[in-house]
Design a protein around this motif. Structure first.
Motif, short mmCIF file in Angstrom:
data_model
loop_
_atom_site.label_atom_id
_atom_site.label_comp_id
_atom_site.label_asym_id
_atom_site.label_seq_id
_atom_site.Cartn_x
_atom_site.Cartn_y
_atom_site.Cartn_z
N CYS A 24 7.94 4.79 -12.67
CA CYS A 24 8.87 3.82 -12.10
C CYS A 24 8.41 2.41 -12.50
O CYS A 24 7.20 2.15 -12.56
CB CYS A 24 8.89 3.88 -10.58
N CYS A 27 5.10 0.57 -11.10
CA CYS A 27 4.11 1.55 -10.64
C CYS A 27 2.71 1.12 -11.09
O CYS A 27 2.53 0.64 -12.21
CB CYS A 27 4.43 2.92 -11.23
N CYS A 58 2.65 12.34 -10.66
CA CYS A 58 3.09 11.22 -11.49
C CYS A 58 1.95 10.80 -12.40
O CYS A 58 2.08 10.69 -13.62
CB CYS A 58 3.46 10.03 -10.61
N CYS A 207 2.03 2.94 -5.21
CA CYS A 207 3.26 3.68 -5.49
C CYS A 207 4.38 2.86 -4.88
O CYS A 207 4.60 2.86 -3.68
CB CYS A 207 3.23 5.07 -4.86
S1 SF4 Z 1 3.50 6.97 -8.23
FE1 SF4 Z 1 5.29 6.19 -7.18
S2 SF4 Z 1 5.86 4.42 -8.34
FE2 SF4 Z 1 4.50 5.56 -9.62
S3 SF4 Z 1 5.84 6.81 -10.83
FE3 SF4 Z 1 5.26 8.03 -9.06
S4 SF4 Z 1 6.89 7.65 -7.58
FE4 SF4 Z 1 7.06 6.07 -9.14
#
Ligand code: SF4
Ligand code: TPP
Ligand code: MG
Lengths: 340, 625
Positions: A24, A27, A58, A207
């Motif tokens: 995102c 991030c 992620c 995040c």
């Molecule tokens: S950690 Fe949070 S901000 Fe980063 S990519 Fe994953 S959902 Fe998106």
């Protein structure tokens, strides 16, 4: 060293793969990716000798974005995959990228064993105190009472301190940094990369989507000087915007004290990352908000034999004692008989 | 030193007053408390018989608990040795001679002794307390319950203690020599030489001279007891078997797996990496491999089975021969990671030494109930080759074959063995290392011309290139997310997923083109085919041989390749009116055969933690003939 001159001089961008980064926008993972790419050219390991291994989350998408060898493995198991790689090919430069859920929930077992074995690998834990990929459930590092998708009334299970665990495993290199403190982060990462043995680094990672501002206290100008303490080897533990506060030992426990008024730097606790006993590092790892500033930097950096070197040494020893393995000799050991 | 036995058919020398009866085959079982050293007694008899030139098959049977309470039935450990002057394929159904060291051992093993068989008991162990513990109402040595057997009551404890007198051993140490007494007696009974066991004692106890001497004395005392006492009026000889010429040794299945892995690594010029977590009955593979570090073998005792298989995957990614081994419960833990190996198309070997299941099941007992788990037990469409070893020595070839398939098709391969063949042993004709099949593995060379490397490009077999770290220009990322064919980039495209699922399946199907056609043994015009796989080979083969010898018409096909099946299997099965599928499960191969070939079959099942008796298969065949 003169032998290094044959290596092409690489830039951070040489470590970028052709894949579009899909985190995102905003991030914290972006910043960590940038810092790792930045320090890799400085450690003089060719790209083809570098392997990034991750689990699922992620953060674990990381290897896809690196122009090195990489394995995006399964949830929690990256340290085990890395152990196989490093043991089979000790000359490779192996990194593990993991999240708080990946490393401490499903993969807790592998993490502690990798650290205790002290393979020469780097484990970077992206701690966002949340399950990002599965969209916002609490994680083993979420603070008590945290309201998330899976805990509408707040969590009731006590969180883990990643560094305390790593120190409990007698990790030889333990450090912490913060995604947006880029300079600090790249310094810590460089030191991790240059450490011989398992380097365990916790990075506070924001995040944006599911746990925004979890580390705001540590990143905001107004608060960070009171909530963060930068560790320096051999130096007293001082913090505060005016560097007027310190940590002193009261019996076995740390306490925050105001400098001046009869308290001098010499009364403070001095950091010793090389202390053979991990007790000081452990004490530091327990310091957390709101009672204490949270230390960042290198908690512990000691030397201990590396697993893969010991394995190799035994192989060498066996070869010396038994001679190079010979199948015919092996098959003939013990009782045999001839049928004519 | 007094002469060791002259194992000849004709009676001679000092023995002349006793008759020697020549036998074609003999099956002996030692049984006692798990601390009584019965496994050692059995191993020594089997080594000695093998060295003499018999064909030999063994079957150890031991309790799951290391130290079940002394004297109880739960603590009984046994070791069966079958030796013969002709080729044999199993440790034998019933035993001709039973040595029982205590009442519990007698109670649990007597049912397997043939009527009229030799029963040697240590009568000193038959006190009221232990008789009671074994569940007897009265002393079986005193009542008439053993009248149908040739009962020999021997004071083994007393005689052994007397033999070791003067060596200053504790009573416990002295009693620990009783198994050597029992061995000595059995050696005499079957005209075996004591030499190999005396050598063993020297090697094993050389550093403790008193213990070595005590065991030597116990062995000889047992031997001379048979020779001199009036109790035994005759003894037996089992002449040499005519085996194919060559040098032989005795080998256990788990050892054969370990050596096969070392050989596979050598012949493909790879380093062997073995990641595992201890579990019965697979641990001996780890124990064996860890002794051979001088071959460059890296053994890794992981924190659990998941780590074990993941480390093997990591090793494979880095270019090594990555192997993991376990048994049922451990294989269950590995399933997710095996899926990763299928997805990343990395060659690893997963060995399942099957035991009784489900769950923890029967750790020390044998079963074949993980076949469907091996073929289908993963999420998603996740095909991989599955092969099975059929006997202890065959494990050596089977594991090399697993590596040939894995490395040529870039796919994980599951090798199934089981507790019965893993711990059983048989003579193995030692191969010349030079004669082992070579397996040349090509890793793509580095490129510096900037051409894009395609990690999922495919060769004629549909295998992808095995590019390994350290190679410039071939940097690539693997993972469990669906891949785009060719580039290997993450792809969620519907058509690509279909394509990749199809490709992974076709690649495994292609293995069928590079394995031998299925062979059939037995009568050509047979209407009944026995179709078997894995460790039931011995029982099925022997049963079929016996039926044929009696004039029956039956054929036998034994499968090594379970996925994919040999390409001629379907047409072959159509030649028979009846197909009998004996399995130590509830009909798993049967299910596969029926669904795959749409034919009717007779499923014959047993799940008692025990192998098939030859007679069970024989009867079943007769029923269908
Ligand atoms: S950690 Fe949070 S901000 Fe980063 S990519 Fe994953 S959902 Fe998106
Ligand atoms: C075996 C298995 N169980 C569950 C999941 C679902 N899953 C994927 S990532 C994840 C949690 C990730 O959290 P974390 O490790 O903190 O990574 P982040 O996304 O926050 O970077 C979960 C539960 C999975 N992929 N595999
Ligand atoms: Mg997280």
């Amino acid at each position: 060293m003169s032998t290094d001159t044959s290596l092409p001089i690489l830039k951070a961008s040489d470590f970028a793969s052709d894949q579009e980064v899909r985190w995102c926008p905003g991030c914290g993972d972006y910043s960590i990716l940038a810092q790792i790419k930045k320090i890799l050219p400085t450690i003089n390991v060719p790209r083809e000798n570098t392997v990034f291994v991750s689990g699922i989350g992620c953060s674990s998408r990381f290897p896809y974005y690196m122009n090195t060898y990489g394995v995006h493995s399964i949830h929690g198991r990256a340290p085990a995959v890395a152990t196989g790689i490093k043991t089979a090919r000790p000359e490779l430069n192996v990194w593990v990228i993991t999240g708080d859920g990946d490393a401490l929930s499903i993969g807790g077992n592998h993490l502690i064993h990798a650290i205790r074995r002290n393979l020469d690998i780097n484990i970077i834990l992206f701690n966002n105190q949340i399950y990002g990929l599965t969209k916002g459930q609490y994680s083993p590092t979420s603070p008590l009472g945290k309201v998330t998708k899976s805990t509408p009334m707040g969590t009731v299970d006590n969180p883990l301190h990643p560094l305390s665990i790593a120190i409990g495993c007698e990790g030889t290199f333990i450090a912490r940094s913060i995604d947006v403190h880029t300079k600090h982060l790249s310094n810590v990462l460089s030191r991790a990369a240059n450490h011989k043995g398992t380097a365990f680094v916790e990075v506070y990672q924001n995040c944006m989507v599911f746990n925004d501002e979890a580390f705001e206290y540590a990143t905001e100008r107004d608060t960070k000087f009171d909530t963060i303490l930068e560790l320096e080897h051999g130096k007293p533990l001082i913090f505060g915007k005016n560097r007027d506060k310190g940590i002193r030992l009261n019996g076995m426990d740390p306490e925050v004290v105001q400098l001046g008024k009869g308290i001098s730097e010499d009364d403070l606790l001095f950091h010793d990352e090389k202390a053979p006993e991990p007790s000081l590092a452990y004490l530091l790892s327990r310091m957390s908000q709101p009672d204490f500033p949270e230390p960042i930097g290198v908690f512990r950096a000691v030397d201990r034999p590396r697993y893969e070197e010991e394995v190799d040494e035994q192989i060498e020893m066996a070869r010396e004692q038994q001679g190079d393995g010979n199948l015919d000799t092996l098959f003939q050991t013990g009782d045999t008989w001839i049928v004519e | 030193m007094a002469a060791a036995a002259t194992p000849s058919g004709a009676s001679s020398g000092t023995d002349s007053q006793k008759t020697v009866v020549e036998l074609g085959t003999a099956t002996v079982r030692f049984c006692g408390d798990s601390g009584d050293g019965m496994q050692l007694a059995g191993t020594q008899l089997s080594t000695t018989s093998a060295l003499f030139g018999n064909d030999v098959a063994t079957f150890p049977d031991y309790p799951a608990e290391i130290r079940a309470p002394r004297g109880t039935k739960a603590g009984v450990s046994g070791f069966q040795v079958h030796f013969a002057s002709t080729a044999i394929y199993t440790p034998g159904d019933q035993v001709d001679a039973l040595v029982a060291m205590n009442p519990a051992a007698l109670a649990t093993n007597l049912a397997d002794l043939v009527r009229g068989g030799i029963l040697v008991v240590n009568q000193d162990a038959f006190d009221a307390k232990d008789i009671n513990k074994a569940g007897y109402q009265s002393d079986p040595l005193q009542d008439q319950s053993l009248d149908n057997y040739q009962l020999f009551k021997v004071s083994m404890t007393k005689l052994t203690r007397a033999a070791v007198e003067g060596l200053e051993l504790s009573v416990k140490e002295a009693d620990r020599c009783r198994n050597f007494f029992a061995m000595g007696l059995v050696f005499w009974l079957y005209g075996r030489s004591m030499d190999a066991t005396l050598r063993y004692i020297d090697e094993k106890f050389g550093k403790r001279p008193a213990i070595a001497e005590a065991n030597r004395r116990a062995l000889k005392t047992g031997y001379y007891y048979g020779e001199t006492t009036e109790a035994f009026s005759s003894h037996y000889s089992v002449p040499r078997a005519t085996l194919e010429p060559g040098t032989y040794r005795s080998i256990m299945g788990n050892t054969a797996v370990a050596w096969g892995l070392i050989a596979a690594a050598k012949s493909s010029d790879k380093d062997l990496f073995f990641g595992t977590y201890p579990i019965t009955p697979a641990s001996d593979i780890l124990h064996e491999l860890s002794k051979h570090k001088n071959f460059g073998v890296r053994t890794f005792q992981a924190e659990d089975e998941i780590a074990a298989v993941c480390s093997a995957i990591g090793a494979a990614f880095s270019g090594a021969l990555g192997v993991t081994a376990s048994s049922g419960p451990g294989i269950a833990l590995k399933s997710e990671a095996i899926g990763l190996a299928v997805m990343t198309e990395l060659p690893i070997i997963v060995i399942n030494v099957q035991r009784g299941g489900p769950s923890t099941g029967l750790p020390t007992k044998t079963e074949q109930a993980d076949l469907l788990q091996a073929i289908y037990g993963r999420n998603g469409e996740c095909p991989l080759p599955v092969i099975a070893a059929r006997s202890p020595a065959d494990c050596f070839d089977a594991v090399q074959e697993a590596w040939r398939i894995a490395s040529t098709f870039m796919v994980p391969v599951i090798l199934l063995t089981d507790g019965y063949i893993a711990n059983g042993s048989e003579p193995w004709k030692i191969p010349d290392a030079k004669s082992l099949p070579e397996n040349k593995i090509q890793h793509p060379a580095g490129s510096s011309n900037g051409e894009k490397f395609l990690p999922y490009a495919r060769d004629a077999r549909l295998a992808r290139p095995w590019a390994i770290p350290g190679t410039p220009g071939l940097m690539h990322r693997l993972g469990g997310l669906e891949k785009q064919d060719g580039t290997g980039n993450v792809s969620y495209e519907p058509e690509n997923h279909q394509l990749m699922v199809d490709l992974r399946q076709k690649k495994v199907d292609n293995v069928a083109k590079e394995i031998p056609l299925q062979e059939v043994e037995g009568e050509e015009n047979a209407k009944l085919l026995v179709l078997s796989w894995g460790g039931t080979y011995g029982a099925c083969t022997t049963a079929v041989h016996r039926i044929i010898a009696e004039g029956g018409t039956v054929a036998h096909a034994h499968l090594r390749y379970l996925n994919p099946f040999p390409s001629n299997l379907g047409s072959l099965l159509k030649n028979y009116e009846k197909i009998l599928i004996p399995e130590l499960n509830m009909g798993q191969l049967d299910l596969l055969i029926r669904s795959r070939f749409l034919i009717d079959t007779f499923s014959f099942n047993k799940v008692q933690g025990k192998p098939f008796a030859i007679s069970e298969i024989e009867e079943k065949i007769k029923e269908l003939l």
